[in-house]
Write an enzyme that holds these catalytic residues in place. Structure first.
Site, PDB file in Angstrom:
ATOM      1  N   GLU B 438       0.827  -1.232   0.000  1.00 38.91           N
ATOM      2  CA  GLU B 438       0.000   0.000   0.000  1.00 38.91           C
ATOM      3  C   GLU B 438       0.845   1.259   0.000  1.00 38.91           C
ATOM      4  O   GLU B 438       0.503   2.245   0.647  1.00 38.91           O
ATOM      5  CB  GLU B 438      -0.975   0.007   1.191  1.00 38.91           C
ATOM      6  CG  GLU B 438      -1.959  -1.136   1.221  1.00 38.91           C
ATOM      7  CD  GLU B 438      -2.704  -1.304  -0.093  1.00 38.91           C
ATOM      8  OE1 GLU B 438      -2.906  -0.302  -0.790  1.00 38.91           O
ATOM      9  OE2 GLU B 438      -3.061  -2.441  -0.414  1.00 38.91           O
ATOM     10  N   GLY B 439       1.930   1.213  -0.724  1.00 39.55           N
ATOM     11  CA  GLY B 439       2.800   2.388  -0.824  1.00 39.55           C
ATOM     12  C   GLY B 439       3.953   2.280   0.142  1.00 39.55           C
ATOM     13  O   GLY B 439       3.746   2.200   1.349  1.00 39.55           O
TER      14      GLY B 439
END
Lengths: 596, 596
Positions: B438-439
């Site tokens: 998620e980043g």
């Protein structure tokens, strides 16, 4: 493997290893012999250790009811290392040893550790036992065990820790009962014994700490014993199985190809044991092996971090991803990962940790060398005092920042870094052992602040200060380094002030004075490594002027940039630490169990 | 499981969750319903998720040529969670949903994640897909997929990443070809797709980012599609197998019971796909799911850290070892590990990370709630702006310090912590995923400094400042907190100054201005969490006066001590960071590839 350029820089540019050739002990050697030894180690590491790094992780040692079985590549590696003489590197020529300097021994080890730390455990422990018996063994013990260990027929372990005592050796319960024939019988359980059983050698020589019945409580009651797995007859043949049994294998997160065992001594009549040194003086003897192992742990942590840097750098150099933030054109080509500033930061931090730690390990090895072979007795004494002071950091700093370094290696690879299809996750798991074994960080903090800095009225700290200020003064004269020199000098003086503030508290109220010792350890380590970086930068700066090859120029530029990174980015984290230390911040000390 | 006392403190003492009952959407609920929901989640987590936490790690998903097989306990857990309504917690009553507030949904999730993060991945991704289709799906898409997802017959994934693009979504190559019937055909490969194949549900609904032929380059060309594993007929029955194939399973260091897959779309005629929202607006839609998942990652990281703290605290409370440094009598009894100051420091740091992160996640959830259900439109807008600003930290801070927290949990256990016989090593391995998915940290640093803080002229940052200063002002009036209030207020003003110094550089030269964005992210996170700790301390200080039970008194004392620890030990690390940030320190930026 370690990076060869890092080794040659430290051996021949930072340290003057060639000067050792003037010492009588090394008169028959040459730089060619030194380099060939290290090159042989690299070659073995690449061919015989790296080849089963992942296989040994996926296929842990198993117990077949008789003995512990390792994957067969481990035995091949053992034999190759033995045949190449790597169990004899330190020994005197008169004992059949190669009589090599400590830095050369350690540089060779560095390659082994980089290739496969787990498989090397058998080798390192054996080396330690060899030194222990060389130093403290009786002629009979030497005759019975030393040659066989140096020949790789036997291997060794250090059996200190017990299930109920952990880090506190004072509380070991293993007991030794003297026998009429001068031997002892040992009874007790040992835990987390690396290399405690395996199928590499015919016999295993355990160096066991135990207490003779009626001895003093605490560490003064500890004695050291040789307890072989099989007894050794006078003619050298193996005798009966001794009363040492494998109680179980432990299953580690990493470094899985080294067995971690629980051993029972004396399930029956007691394990036959031979006293090393005097009764009650066991810990002092054992510290020789522990101190050697501590440098080994620091070096192993450094080696793992070095390999992580090499992998992540290679990945960042071949993987295109995204664009520079200033480039708003999505149709333009991707850039390589290494072009992103944040990726460079992660690689640079790894470089600062790896080469800072390696400098620390090699410097410590050169102190070990001087302690033992410097022609001037005063220099021997100074080197010994400095090494004793620095050992907590040599063990702990590479271990802590090795973990951070391997963490960054994963982060550079992103999702791939988390996958077992890539090698960096295994390095991360392996590395996590290092802040635990051979004394946890907490233990080394207590050792540093509670014993080492105050020893002999702070004599060793004063010696270190001389070294640091000498480098800082020279660097102050180099325009590119002057600002860094000021920061390093200032940080060392801050460390002196903090130490002086703490020492009276430690003396008056040790529990409170030592409460923040782990923070002190980290603070000291940062200052120490900042100095080593300044020193490296100074050497690089000087050699740049005469450098002929672009590779050398680039390497020296890298040294300068990494030194600046470390001193500007990492060293200033000591500033808040000094405040906490000086005020003897009471927050953790005052925390109550019930409040959690 | 999370600690119940932590949940009740945040829900009902720090946040005013009961006040939500006044909102029309929750008028039919009560505190009893909220608490019963969370208690049910805890019960399920304990019985059906924790039971296979270690088994799922030791027995990874396998591919049998047809589909991916999980250990059967995973399916039992899925069914129990589904049957208890946990796929319907957010949905409107009109859709058959339970219409629960976000903080209650997240508190329940927290228990699931604490018990078994790997097995929960299927559940979380499905929740995200449900919300995505609820928000952007056509009536036909809702009719075909939404009910089946909420009933747990289908599960969901988010398919963003590709082998050649990693974090840079602008460069995805998966292409979608429009068909005459309004559907699309998708061709391309996706990588690291969690829950991409398994045997829990009859069908899997992939939310796929792809580019329609001829669309704009970069992120403006990205569209979002529903691509089911099996087509769904008009009557709801399953139709033909869609052209989606498992290219391979990836093998992770941890969270092994969630499959990580490589998926091929369109090996034959193309995978039939349904456009969600408009062409070229796919990323904006997907960000809803990504932002939700980012809070989920932060919460999962927090949950893993909480479990590590609970394990290491329990160990420290039962394990005798050594003595206080002031006690020189080796014959005196051993003390418990928790009595050692350095062990308390490690536990206190974990507490500061865990409860700081949990406060952050719950605060973010309350902002999400207000953004969607606050009766005042201005408050909705403010909450949305604040949440958008804070999301990079909600994802990243618990992930980074969750790793550090689980690292400390191992260290408290020492050698045992490194062994698979104890649970903390698995938590450490699991946790390491969180700073990646998620980043990555780097991506969130760029998002925060490159987009979020400057958005709307810094409006959200100004809103946050109001909140921080309000708490600091109140705390300044409490004698026990006044000094901490000054430090928090000052640290926020320092952050404002640093931000103002950086913004013009970011505007003028984004590559240079954003070079140290990850450091800025950490600095911001530390300040943010220090504020949340001050707020928690303020609540604890107030409630102590009226506390009846010793347990409550102890809990509040713990809050005060942990707040003091965080603000005195961790917050000051921002001081060197501010200096580096303000001078736009060029060392990593200027590093050259050739110098490594």
């Amino acid at each position: 493997m370690l990076k060869d350029r890092d080794i040659s820089f430290l051996l021949y540019e930072l340290l003057d290893t060639e000067a050792l050739l003037k010492r009588e002990r090394y008169a028959d050697h040459s730089r060619e012999v030194f380099d060939a030894t290290i090159a042989t180690a690299r070659d073995i590491a690449e061919k015989y250790l790296l080849n089963h790094y992942q296989k040994g992780d996926a296929n842990e040692p198993t117990f077949d009811g008789e003995r512990v079985r390792l994957i067969p590549e481990t035995k091949v590696a053992w034999d190759v290392m033995r045949d190449a003489g790597f169990l004899k590197t330190r020994g005197d020529a008169s004992e059949g040893g190669l009589q090599l300097p400590e830095v050369i021994v350690r540089a060779s080890m560095g390659h082994f550790l980089a290739a496969n730390g787990g498989s090397c455990a058998y080798y390192f422990l054996t080396l330690g036992v060899i030194e222990l018996i060389r130093s403290f063994g009786t002629p009979d013990q030497k005759q019975r065990f030393l040659g066989r260990l140096m020949d790789g027929d036997f291997s060794g372990t250090m059996a200190l820790t017990e299930p109920a005592q952990g880090s506190a050796l004072a509380d070991i319960r293993t007991r030794a009962e003297p026998q009429a024939d001068g031997t002892y019988r040992v009874f007790g359980q040992k835990m987390f014994i690396s290399a405690g059983d395996h199928d590499l050698t015919d016999n295993i020589v355990h160096m066991v700490l135990a207490k003779v019945k009626g001895s003093a409580p605490g560490v003064k009651g500890i004695s050291l014993f040789i307890v072989p797995k099989y007894l050794v007859n006078d003619d050298g043949s193996l005798g009966a199985r001794n009363d040492v049994a494998l109680a179980g294998l432990l299953h580690k997160m990493g470094t899985r190809n080294s067995t971690s065992t629980a051993l029972n001594f004396g399930e029956k009549d007691g394990a036959i044991a031979y006293l090393v040194g005097e009764e009650g003086k066991g810990l002092a003897c054992m510290f020789q092996m522990m101190n050697e192992a501590r440098i080994g742990v620091g070096l192993g942590a450094t080696a793992g971090a070095s390999v992580g840097l090499q992998h992540s750098l290679a990945y960042a150099r071949q993987r295109p991803q995204g664009r520079q933030p200033s480039n708003r054109d999505p149709a333009s080509p991707q850039v390589l990962l290494v072009e992103h500033a944040d990726v460079r930061r992660m690689l640079l931090a790894q470089k600062a940790y790896v080469e800072g730690a390696l400098a620390l390990c090699f410097y410590a090895s050169s102190l070990f060398e001087d302690e033992h072979t410097h022609p001037d007795p005063e220099q021997r004494q100074r080197a010994g005092a400095l090494l004793s002071l620095l050992t907590p950091m040599v063990k702990s700093w590479p271990s802590k920042y090795g973990c951070q370094s391997n963490d960054l290696a994963i982060q550079v690879l992103g999702g791939s870094g988390y996958m077992r299809e890539f090698p960096v996750e295994q390095l991360y798991r392996d590395q996590r052992l290092n802040p635990i074994h051979e004394g946890t960080e907490g233990i080394h903090g207590l050792d540093l602040l509670g014993r080492k800095v105050g020893a002999d009225g702070g004599a060793a700290l004063a010696l270190l200060r001389e070294q640091v200020l000498a480098v800082a003064e020279e660097a102050a004269g180099a325009p590119a380094l002057a600002d860094l020199a000021v920061q390093v000098k200032d940080s060392f003086e801050q460390l002196m002030t903090t130490t002086q503030a703490l020492m009276p508290v430690v003396a008056r109220d040790p529990s409170r004075g030592l409460a923040n010792a782990t923070l002190y350890l980290d603070c000291f380590g940062r200052v120490l490594v900042a100095w080593l970086w300044l020193w490296q930068a100074l050497v690089a700066e000087r050699r740049m002027a005469a450098a002929q090859h672009e590779d050398d120029l680039n390497y020296y530029q890298g040294k300068l940039q990494a030194a600046r990174y470390y001193i500007e980015w990492e060293l200033p984290m000591t500033v808040p630490a000094h405040k906490l230390l000086r005020e003897v911040n009471p927050v953790p000390f005052d925390m109550r169990d019930a409040w959690f």
